[in-house]
Design a protein around this motif. Structure first.
Motif, PDB file in Angstrom:
ATOM      1  N   GLY A   1     -23.978 -43.329  45.044  1.00  0.00           N
ATOM      2  CA  GLY A   1     -25.397 -43.597  45.268  1.00  0.00           C
ATOM      3  C   GLY A   1     -25.666 -45.051  45.625  1.00  0.00           C
ATOM      4  N   LEU A   2     -24.775 -45.916  45.175  1.00  0.00           N
ATOM      5  CA  LEU A   2     -24.958 -47.331  45.522  1.00  0.00           C
ATOM      6  C   LEU A   2     -24.866 -47.530  47.034  1.00  0.00           C
TER       7      LEU A   2
ATOM      8  N   HIS B   1     -16.964 -54.254  40.002  1.00  0.00           N
ATOM      9  CA  HIS B   1     -17.369 -53.609  38.747  1.00  0.00           C
ATOM     10  C   HIS B   1     -16.910 -52.150  38.734  1.00  0.00           C
ATOM     11  N   ILE B   2     -17.150 -51.507  39.874  1.00  0.00           N
ATOM     12  CA  ILE B   2     -16.846 -50.073  39.953  1.00  0.00           C
ATOM     13  C   ILE B   2     -15.351 -49.836  39.804  1.00  0.00           C
TER      14      ILE B   2
ATOM     15  N   LEU C   1     -27.171 -48.594  34.686  1.00  0.00           N
ATOM     16  CA  LEU C   1     -27.932 -49.844  34.745  1.00  0.00           C
ATOM     17  C   LEU C   1     -27.682 -50.555  36.078  1.00  0.00           C
ATOM     18  N   ILE C   2     -26.440 -50.557  36.506  1.00  0.00           N
ATOM     19  CA  ILE C   2     -26.100 -51.180  37.787  1.00  0.00           C
ATOM     20  C   ILE C   2     -26.872 -50.492  38.916  1.00  0.00           C
TER      21      ILE C   2
ATOM     22  N   ARG D   1     -30.539 -51.461  39.117  1.00  0.00           N
ATOM     23  CA  ARG D   1     -30.899 -52.821  39.532  1.00  0.00           C
ATOM     24  C   ARG D   1     -30.270 -53.199  40.864  1.00  0.00           C
ATOM     25  N   ALA D   2     -29.582 -52.228  41.501  1.00  0.00           N
ATOM     26  CA  ALA D   2     -28.823 -52.564  42.714  1.00  0.00           C
ATOM     27  C   ALA D   2     -29.703 -53.156  43.818  1.00  0.00           C
ATOM     28  N   ASN D   3     -30.919 -52.660  43.950  1.00  0.00           N
ATOM     29  CA  ASN D   3     -31.754 -53.156  45.052  1.00  0.00           C
ATOM     30  C   ASN D   3     -32.858 -54.093  44.560  1.00  0.00           C
ATOM     31  N   LYS D   4     -32.646 -54.602  43.367  1.00  0.00           N
ATOM     32  CA  LYS D   4     -33.675 -55.490  42.827  1.00  0.00           C
ATOM     33  C   LYS D   4     -33.265 -56.950  43.015  1.00  0.00           C
TER      34      LYS D   4
END
Lengths: 768, 548
Positions: free
Chosen positions: A414-415, A427-428, A491-492, A495-498
């Motif tokens: 989804g990221l 991270h992944i 959580l990642i 906030r990915a597009n923030k």
């Protein structure tokens, strides 16, 4: 349309008739009451017949309970956000329920018939203890049926607001007031529990006076009703959508009640009240012939009833979410229009989000159930974790690995639809590696299967290092790590597009109050357990508390060593408050990091070591250690979520989410997750039921039929595989049936215009 | 663009899928041909699995891709189940019948669930309770058991450990860890418990356990859970008739010759008049026969039912049979035919008065015996009156047998009084030895299957106390019977005569015993299933089931 309604009505009438007949065992059993067992057709084993029907009924039951839960959650989000997609999603799934509900009822009738026909003596016994619950069950069945059809058919009518005092408004006023009272009553109960715990911390054994407990419950319930009337009664009278939502709540409450009643029958078979291995059947509650003499409520409120209720309730929410996401995945893979693809991508995300939210606390509920099962009968517990059924937990570990890795894979995929998420690639990779290692540890048996040559080579039945992975201390440590990791993935994703968070203080008092309440609740939870540990008398777990042992080269008493676990809870309380304070000081990410760090350090690393030491000196204390681990992990999830809700609220969005930009593999991951949870239900059904061994009612009524043996794991796998194929086939049929009626309107293109524009911009960038 | 991505991914998936299938097929087929195992699974199974998957892959076209994917995952689940079953050894079934170390070992790792807490050296993985092999906790359990508690043998220690696990626990292992495995839910039977103990004894020690060594309450509680008793369809079962058969000393079963049984408690003394009531072939035609029968009638009218029957080994000429029937008829008796033509004639005489008044009841009454209960015996005056009344009506040589209810110890003073009374009235008195178990309460101890088997095949299971011994003394005299009493100096053996009646005990000095062996045959006749009719067997069984 009329024909469809007629068909549905006939189906429902047939189901009701079926159930009504099923609920009258004496009527059917009278002519052949002398027989304990009767054969089925074609030499098929009775147990296999009942197994298949019961498991199918359970799966459909989970569907008709899980999906309304999901629909209500989604409808509420739609009401709060005003996003029409949520309302459509909720409606789409409610439509599936009408046919699924009839199928569930029909399967329930078939199950009752099969049990009465094949196991008359057992049903006679069960009816002796439970016949009163049959009528209550039938009553709630009607409530759920009427509420469900009202909920579905009034969807379009109960939209928006209608000023004035209508009948619907008054009905809503009554319903909502009742719900407020019920919630207030529960809150009052919780408050009294908190007050009661505080004197206990000082070692006092006197509980809260009964009058105060009652007053608190009634008082808070009354206050809730007054608050409702004062602030929202006018809105409740006018808001029709609110009434509709409340109808959904009634559907769910009736469904949950039905499940609770049915659970009581199944759990009574596992943990009949007032029976123990030490003293046998208590003569005040059991006749010499093994007939239960207690009340129906005593039969219902058996030791495993509430643990199974909680476990199944949470599992059903997860099940509902994952079924929705699998449905969306299938639709996504077949979608032709961009808007459809984007919509089903979004639907898959929502489904998986709800499923995952329920999946995270599920292991805690499972642990609670296992612990209570062990407490009820050590024999059954040992058989589960160390005996006949221990190998089934290797399969369980594989299926849960499929679930967690599948959902993490989906989130990571989804990221890809979020610009700016590339920074999380490392991270992944790290998380994937850790998850694989964790599942490797989880699925390592203590006693590795080795040939004689291998055993000689190793010098023991156990591998010198891998054997430790087979013990509960190691397994518990990695399980909680998996939960925390999955939560971190989410959580990642969030906030990915923030962009950069806005200063926390700008969120004002609501943020401070919310974090304060969450912190206080977690402090109470953890401190309560810490005092439990500190007040534990070592002799109750068969150890000498004064005995001196060496821990990391330091001599300390066993009691001092046990008390250490309480101090770890205190350390974690400090970490929680440090995290909250840091968040309020505009360092929310660091605050979350502190809490995560404390959780992983204590739960995974410290307690993995601590557990092994405890196993050597105070084996029975392992149960308390597991509870400590559960509480630390739960408090981490609660406080970090609280911080996260405010942390990125109002933060600048770097780019919109490109709905519809997902790989096919990610959709197969959703299907895999759904299949894994369905297979898990089948597997756990086998374990739960199989633990009774050759007892219909554990230690009370023996199964003397030819099929009283425990099937092998292979046999189980074949039958469960067959059941799952049958369930998915029937479910597809139900989906098809519901598609015969009215069609939803096409997904409006404007819903996903932003995503289309983002993707167009991507194309422009890639192909200059 | 995005559709292209999806298609591309789908294509990749197909390539991976097909390659995996191809490799799987080649590997499994090679393994199958070579008869090899791959990862613990027979190549055959793997090959067939992959054939199935290949077939599924044929429908792995776009429209059915999801179906194929789903079936593949479910197939994998089944395969994992297969692999785990093989790894765990879950498919193997061991024989757990009988009392032997082998059966005990199977129970230890299976039904008994002992392995969930105990391990035996390198076998098993449990650590909750002591390792039963040689370890830092001591030598093997077969040896260690005899050293645990001073003065307690290994057998007694192991019995205590299984029967009352908390009576003694090893240091470092708390109480309450081990359940009583003879109680539900594990509910091992006495035989199974003994088998487990035999297995543990075999680990370094000597096996000398028998189920009878276990405490009676354990044997009673751990008896095989009852399979509900259902008489065979089509027959009317009557426990009262069964009781009559049981107590009928001269009848086909005559169980009371060796067994005692009571439902209502109290001492029971059974009187039977033998001589004078038996009419054999030689008696037919004698002048005093009619006289005898009249005396019998008179006795019965005084409510003392006595047995009379005609018996003859071999064929009885019709003329003689007619003569017998005529004489009986004149005496007021009604002859009844025996069970079959090929067997000796047995004509049972039933009191006609009773027969007329209550024909159904007459068949069910234990006619052949005089039954006196505690009160009768206690009331010596009453007994005296009965004996006085009986004396003039029977021949002088009449001999009474007095059966004592064997389980209860009759008061010696009372016994002596009865002896004296019999002496006064010239009755011979014999206290019969007990050669069969007391069956009082037997239904509470044993399942119905056991009782039925004991009737049909008495030698299948013989209680140790009632095993027959074959004893030869130094003069080559042989005895076959049940040892009633054994001291350091002598044994008392009770033989069974040809009619199934116990003889008086014989005392044999141990110094004079040349050889002594236990026989596998039960003293109980093994031909009851031939003598008794089907219905009669179940009547007796039904009576026994009432003895709770």
């Amino acid at each position: 349309m009329n024909r469809k309604r007629l068909f549905k009505t006939l189906l429902i009438l047939a189901a009701i008739l079926w159930v009504a007949l099923a609920l009258a065992p004496p009527l059917l059993a009278a002519d052949e009451a002398s027989e304990d067992y009767r054969p089925f057709f074609f030499g098929i084993e009775n147990r296999t017949v009942v197994w298949i029907i019961a498991q199918l009924h359970l799966m459909f039951g989970a569907f008709v309970l899980g999906v309304p839960l999901f629909a209500s959650i989604v409808e509420l989000i739609g009401m709060m956000t005003g996003d029409p997609r949520y309302d459509r999603l909720s409606h789409e799934f409610t439509r599936l329920l009408s046919a699924a509900f009839s199928t569930t009822a029909a399967l329930g009738g078939a199950l009752a018939f099969a049990l009465i026909g094949l196991y008359p003596a057992f049903m006679n016994h069960l009816s002796g203890a439970f016949h009163k619950t049959y009528y209550i069950y039938a009553g709630f069945f009607f409530v759920e049926a009427f509420a469900l059809y009202s909920y579905y058919y009034s969807w379009n009518r109960l939209q928006g607001k209608k000023p004035g005092f209508g009948l619907a408004g008054i009905f809503n006023l009554f319903l909502t007031g009742t719900l407020f009272a019920a919630v207030g009553y529960l809150v009052g109960g919780f408050a009294s529990m908190v007050i009661e715990s505080i004197p206990r911390w000082a070692g006092s054994t006197s509980g809260i006076p009964g009058g105060l407990d009652h007053s608190l419950k009634i008082g808070v319930a009354g206050a809730a009703v007054i608050l409702f009337i004062w602030k929202w009664s006018k809105a409740a009278l006018e808001n029709r959508k609110w009434l509709h939502f409340n109808l959904g709540i009634v559907v769910n409450l009736a469904g949950i009640t039905l499940m609770f009643i049915a659970n009581s029958w199944a759990t009574y078979m596992m943990s009949p009240p007032h029976v123990s291995a030490a003293t046998g059947m208590h003569p005040d509650y059991w006749s010499e012939g093994g007939r239960f003499l207690g009340t129906a409520w005593e039969a219902v409120n058996n030791a495993l009833w509430m643990p199974v209720n909680i476990h199944r309730l949470i599992a059903n929410v997860a099940f509902g979410g994952f079924v929705v996401s699998a449905y969306a995945a299938i639709k996504y893979l077949g979608a032709k229009r961009f808007a459809d693809r984007a919509h089903y991508d979004w639907m898959g995300y929502i489904g998986s989000f709800v499923g995952m939210a329920a999946l995270l606390p599920l292991p805690f509920a499972g642990y609670y159930l296992g612990r209570e099962l062990y407490s009820y009968s050590a024999t059954m517990g040992q058989d589960m974790m160390g005996g006949t059924f221990s190998w089934t937990f290797i399969i369980q570990a594989i299926l849960i690995a499929m679930l967690f890795i599948g959902i993490n894979f989906y989130l990571w995929s989804g990221l890809g639809r979020i610009r700016g998420s590339e920074k999380y690639s490392l991270h992944i990779l790290v998380m994937l590696t850790l998850l694989v290692i964790c599942f490797g540890i989880w699925s390592t048996p203590h006693n590795l299967p080795m040939s004689a040559e291998e055993r000689n080579l190793v010098g023991s039945q156990f591998h010198p290092s891998l054997a430790r992975f087979g013990l509960m201390s190691a397994k518990n440590a990695v399980v909680y790590f998996i939960i925390v990791t999955t939560f971190f993935s989410f959580l990642i994703y969030r906030r990915a597009n923030k962009g950069k968070p806005i200063p926390f203080r700008e969120h004002g008092k609501p943020a401070i109050i919310t974090l304060g309440i969450l912190g206080a609740f977690c402090t109470w939870l953890l401190l309560n357990k810490a005092f439990d540990v500190w007040h534990l008398d070592p002799s109750t777990i068969n150890v000498d508390g004064k005995k001196i042992i060496q821990v990391l080269g330091v001599g300390m008493s066993v009691k001092g060593f046990l008390d250490l676990s309480g101090w770890f809870l205190v350390v974690h309380i400090c970490a929680l408050w440090a995290g909250i304070v840091l968040a309020l000081k505009n360092k929310g990410i660091l605050g979350q990091g502190v809490i995560f760090g404390s959780t992983v350090a204590i739960v995974t690393f410290v307690f993995a070591w601590y557990g092994f030491v405890a196993m050597k000196h105070a084996n029975e204390f392992l149960r308390d250690i597991a509870v400590v681990q559960v509480f630390i992990t739960i408090s981490c999830l609660i406080v970090v979520t609280g911080i996260d809700i405010f942390l990125f609220r109002g933060a600048k969005t770097i780019a919109g989410i490109r709905w519809g930009k997902m790989t096919a593999a990610s959709q197969y991951a959703l299907i895999t997750v759904c299949l894994a949870i369905v297979l898990l239900m089948g597997l756990m059904g086998y374990i739960r039921s199989g633990l009774r061994k050759d007892w219909h009612v554990f230690s009370v009524l023996r199964d003397t039929s030819a099929s009283a043996y425990t099937p092998t794991i292979f046999e189980m796998a074949k039958i469960v595989g067959f059941i799952v194929v049958l369930f998915l086939g029937l479910l597809s049929f139900v989906f098809w049936l519901s598609s015969l009626g009215e069609k939803d309107e096409e997904i409006p293109d404007e819903w996903y215009a932003e995503a289309r524009d983002e993707m167009a911009a991507d194309s422009a960038t890639v192909e200059p | 663009m995005s559709a292209a991505v999806v298609t591309k991914n789908g294509d990749r998936l197909q390539i991976v899928w097909k390659t995996a299938i191809l490799i799987g097929l080649i590997v499994s087929f090679s393994g199958y041909l070579a008869g090899l195992e791959i990862a613990g699974i027979a190549g055959r199974k793997l090959f067939f699995s992959f054939v199935t998957f290949t077939a599924l892959s044929m429908i792995f076209v776009a429209a059915f891709r999801i179906v194929a994917f789903t079936l593949l995952l479910i197939g994998c689940f089944v395969c994992i189940g297969d692999v785990v079953t093989e790894l765990s050894g879950g498919g193997t079934v061991m024989d757990t019948s009988g009392v032997s170390p082998e059966a005990g070992e199977a129970i230890f790792w299976g039904k008994g669930q002992c392995h969930t807490c105990h391990k035996i050296g390198g076998t098993g993985s449990a650590i909750r309770c002591p390792d039963l092999a040689e370890s830092d906790q001591g030598p093997d359990i077969g040896i260690r058991a005899g050293e645990r508690i001073a003065g307690m043998s290994a057998k007694d220690y192991l019995i205590q450990s299984l029967v009352e696990p908390d009576a003694y626990t090893v240091d470092g292992f708390g109480k309450g860890n081990m359940p009583k495995v003879w109680r539900p839910p594990i509910a091992l039977t006495g035989e199974e418990l003994a088998a487990v103990i035999a297995f543990l004894q075999s680990l370094g020690g000597e096996v000398d356990i028998y189920p009878e060594d276990l405490p009676p309450e354990v044997l009673a509680a751990s008896a095989t859970p009852p399979v509900p008793y259902r008489p065979p369809p089509g027959i009317q079962v009557d426990p009262v008739r069964g009781e009559a058969l049981f107590h009928d000393l001269a009848g086909k079963a005559g169980c009371v010759k060796c067994h005692t049984a009571k439902i209502d408690g109290g001492h029971e003394i059974l009187f039977e008049e033998e001589k004078g009531l038996t009419i054999d072939g030689a008696a037919v035609g004698q002048d005093d026969l009619a006289e005898k029968l009249r005396a019998l009638r008179a006795a019965m009218e005084r409510e003392i039912p006595l047995l009379a029957y005609v018996s003859e080994d071999g064929d009885v000429p019709d003329a003689e049979r007619a003569e017998i029937e005529k004489v009986l008829s004149e005496g007021g008796f009604e002859p009844i035919d025996g069970p079959g033509e090929e067997r000796p004639i047995r004509v049972q005489i039933v009191p006609p008065t009773v027969d007329d008044e209550a024909p159904e009841e007459s068949e069910t009454k234990p006619a052949p015996t005089v039954r006196l209960n505690d009160e009768d015996v206690g009331d010596m005056e009453g007994l005296k009156e009965k004996l006085e009344a009986l004396r003039p009506q029977v021949a002088a040589e009449t001999r009474f047998r007095i059966y004592f209810e064997a389980k209860s110890k009759i008061d010696p003073t009372l016994e002596q009084k009865i002896r004296d009374l019999c002496e006064t009235y010239k009755f011979e008195f014999t206290v019969m030895a007990r050669v069969g178990p007391d069956l009082t309460g037997v239904a509470a101890r044993q399942p119905w299957e056991y009782l039925l088997e004991s009737i049909l095949d008495p030698s299948a299971a013989i209680a140790a106390e009632f095993q027959q011994h074959f004893v030869t003394d130094i003069e080559d005299t042989d005895w076959v019977g049940v040892i009633q009493k054994e001291t350091d100096e002598y044994i008392e053996i009770v033989e069974i005569d040809d009619d199934g009646n116990p003889r008086l005990p014989e005392r044999i000095l141990k110094d004079e015993i040349e050889s002594r062996a236990i026989m596998e045959e039960s003293p109980m006749p093994g031909n009851l299933k031939e003598i008794l009719q089907f219905e009669e067997i179940y009547n007796i069984l039904q009576f026994l089931l009432r003895l709770k």
